[in-house]
Design a protein around this motif. Structure first.
Motif: not given
Length: 66
Positions: A16-17, A40-44, A49-55
């Motif tokens: 995603x980054x 910057x905002x896109x990386x945030x 999204x990565x945290x939501x997908x993973x955890x």
């Protein structure tokens, strides 16, 4: 070797980054500062999204069924 959640999070952030940086390069004017302001905002959002997908199970519909 079983894939851990840490590996899955890092892989998702990497994908995603990369997508965020490419999109900021396409959408922004040809100015490095403006590209950083877009990236910057896109990386945030990519990390969120990565945290939501993973955890969590929030983005479970996006998972492939094998």
């Amino acid at each position: 070797m079983p894939r851990t959640t840490h590996y899955r999070f890092l892989r998702t952030v990497g994908i995603l980054g990369t997508l965020a940086v490419v999109l900021s390069g396409i959408l922004s004017p040809p100015d490095p500062l403006t590209q950083l302001l877009y990236a910057g905002p896109l990386l945030l959002v990519a990390v969120l999204l990565a945290a939501l997908r993973t955890y969590t199970d929030t983005l479970e519909a996006l998972e492939p069924d094998f």
